[in-house]
Design a protein around this motif. Sequence first.
Motif, PDB file in Angstrom:
ATOM      1  N   ASN A 137       4.571  -8.376   3.624  1.00 56.90           N
ATOM      2  CA  ASN A 137       5.150  -9.021   2.449  1.00 56.90           C
ATOM      3  C   ASN A 137       4.097  -9.306   1.377  1.00 56.90           C
ATOM      4  OD1 ASN A 137       3.798 -11.103   3.721  1.00 56.90           O
ATOM      5  ND2 ASN A 137       5.430 -12.603   3.448  1.00 56.90           N
ATOM      6  N   GLU A 138       2.881  -8.823   1.580  1.00 57.45           N
ATOM      7  CA  GLU A 138       1.825  -8.947   0.576  1.00 57.45           C
ATOM      8  C   GLU A 138       1.489  -7.568   0.004  1.00 57.45           C
ATOM      9  OE1 GLU A 138      -0.148 -12.767   2.921  1.00 57.45           O
ATOM     10  OE2 GLU A 138      -0.976 -10.772   3.180  1.00 57.45           O
ATOM     11  N   ALA A 139       2.543  -6.759  -0.102  1.00 52.60           N
ATOM     12  CA  ALA A 139       2.398  -5.385  -0.574  1.00 52.60           C
ATOM     13  C   ALA A 139       1.907  -5.356  -2.014  1.00 52.60           C
ATOM     14  CB  ALA A 139       3.729  -4.647  -0.466  1.00 52.60           C
ATOM     15  N   LEU A 140       1.368  -4.207  -2.394  1.00 55.33           N
ATOM     16  CA  LEU A 140       1.003  -3.963  -3.787  1.00 55.33           C
ATOM     17  C   LEU A 140       2.260  -3.551  -4.543  1.00 55.33           C
ATOM     18  CD1 LEU A 140      -0.995  -3.499  -6.095  1.00 55.33           C
ATOM     19  CD2 LEU A 140      -1.445  -1.227  -5.156  1.00 55.33           C
ATOM     20  N   HIS A 141       2.549  -4.259  -5.634  1.00 49.58           N
ATOM     21  CA  HIS A 141       3.740  -3.970  -6.434  1.00 49.58           C
ATOM     22  C   HIS A 141       3.321  -3.272  -7.714  1.00 49.58           C
ATOM     23  CE1 HIS A 141       6.595  -6.467  -4.053  1.00 49.58           C
ATOM     24  NE2 HIS A 141       5.446  -6.973  -3.650  1.00 49.58           N
ATOM     25  N   MET A 142       3.969  -2.154  -8.009  1.00 49.73           N
ATOM     26  CA  MET A 142       3.541  -1.303  -9.109  1.00 49.73           C
ATOM     27  C   MET A 142       4.400  -1.478 -10.354  1.00 49.73           C
ATOM     28  SD  MET A 142       2.798   2.261  -7.075  1.00 49.73           S
ATOM     29  CE  MET A 142       4.357   2.196  -6.152  1.00 49.73           C
ATOM     30  N   SER A 143       3.740  -1.377 -11.493  1.00 50.77           N
ATOM     31  CA  SER A 143       4.451  -1.287 -12.764  1.00 50.77           C
ATOM     32  C   SER A 143       4.861   0.168 -12.982  1.00 50.77           C
ATOM     33  CB  SER A 143       3.542  -1.750 -13.899  1.00 50.77           C
ATOM     34  OG  SER A 143       2.455  -0.839 -14.057  1.00 50.77           O
ATOM     35  N   ASP A 144       5.562   0.440 -14.074  1.00 52.23           N
ATOM     36  CA  ASP A 144       5.955   1.820 -14.398  1.00 52.23           C
ATOM     37  C   ASP A 144       4.734   2.731 -14.511  1.00 52.23           C
ATOM     38  OD1 ASP A 144       8.823   1.849 -14.607  1.00 52.23           O
ATOM     39  OD2 ASP A 144       8.631   0.618 -16.390  1.00 52.23           O
ATOM     40  N   GLU A 146       1.691   2.285 -13.360  1.00 59.20           N
ATOM     41  CA  GLU A 146       0.973   2.412 -12.088  1.00 59.20           C
ATOM     42  C   GLU A 146       1.718   3.346 -11.137  1.00 59.20           C
ATOM     43  OE1 GLU A 146      -0.962  -2.069 -12.348  1.00 59.20           O
ATOM     44  OE2 GLU A 146       0.796  -1.688 -11.098  1.00 59.20           O
ATOM     45  N   ARG A 147       3.019   3.227 -11.111  1.00 61.98           N
ATOM     46  CA  ARG A 147       3.809   4.121 -10.259  1.00 61.98           C
ATOM     47  C   ARG A 147       3.610   5.575 -10.683  1.00 61.98           C
ATOM     48  NH1 ARG A 147      10.246   4.025  -8.574  1.00 61.98           N
ATOM     49  NH2 ARG A 147      10.568   6.260  -8.650  1.00 61.98           N
TER      50      ARG A 147
END
Length: 307
Positions: A137-144, A146-147
């Motif tokens: 649940n501490e994953a890296l979350h990407m913006s557009d 970054e994705r």
Amino acid sequence: MESNELKIGDSQLIKINTIEEYTELFGCPSANHPLISINRLTDVKEFIPIGNPVQLNLYTITIKDGSTCNSKYGWRDYDFKKGTINFFAPGQIHSWNEKTENSGRWGWLLAFHPDFIRKYPLGTKIDKLKFFSYETNEALHMSDAERSMIEGIMESIENEYKQNIDEHTQDIIVSQLDVLLNYSERFYTRQFRTRNSVESDVLTRFQFVLHNHFENDKDKLITANDIASQLAMSTHYLSDLLRNLTGLNTQQHIHAHLIERAKNLLLTTNLSVSEIAYALGFEYPQYFSRLFKSKTGQTPVEFRNTN
């Protein structure tokens, strides 16, 4: 795969040691290389050993569409839902309660054996990348943006992976893996810093736990693991988050708090150095004295006498 199953309680621990075993277990196409596998989620069969813990003795990176997964940042909903990345080091235990739908889903599964990078600088560097020990649940979350960048890197790895293996294949893929992990480090730093307004609450809770310990539990020193556990975070994630918020990691905050309390006791009481050390939770006064001098440049006695 019976030889790779160990009995643990009422469940079988499935140990995955090779890429071939990995692709077989997770329903991936046969690997093109004996030490690495890369697949789009749409090409992965929807088979997961429900109820059986799995020990993956491989490095694995899972990239998924954030809109179809539990988008959390620590314990909070996260505002970037374009995709998430999880990183897992060899030896970690995984388990699943339900199958996931891969049909039509954006994402990637990347797995590689430690031997694939062992002779390269990345083989040493990867041990220092703390996000391989973060919780799910501490994953890296990407913006557009970054994705899009991650997608380009994965496609480059996939293109090389699907070529005929030659003497350059491993060098090229390892270099692209290095780029992927370098960008992941950058994005995690961004994630910490752009969440300052929200994650300032982490600092408040952290300080409460630290102060509460010294007010109510003076029998032992508090550790970084103790605090992370109370905050329901992984030790490395909390430390990295604090360092990005304040410039100090968890252990440095603990030491700074200890030194300030020690200074107050040295200047406002007649307690001996040993008594102060025990009052702060140190088992050995000598360790307290060494820590105090390393942080202040003076021994506790010298500090008391000069002040």
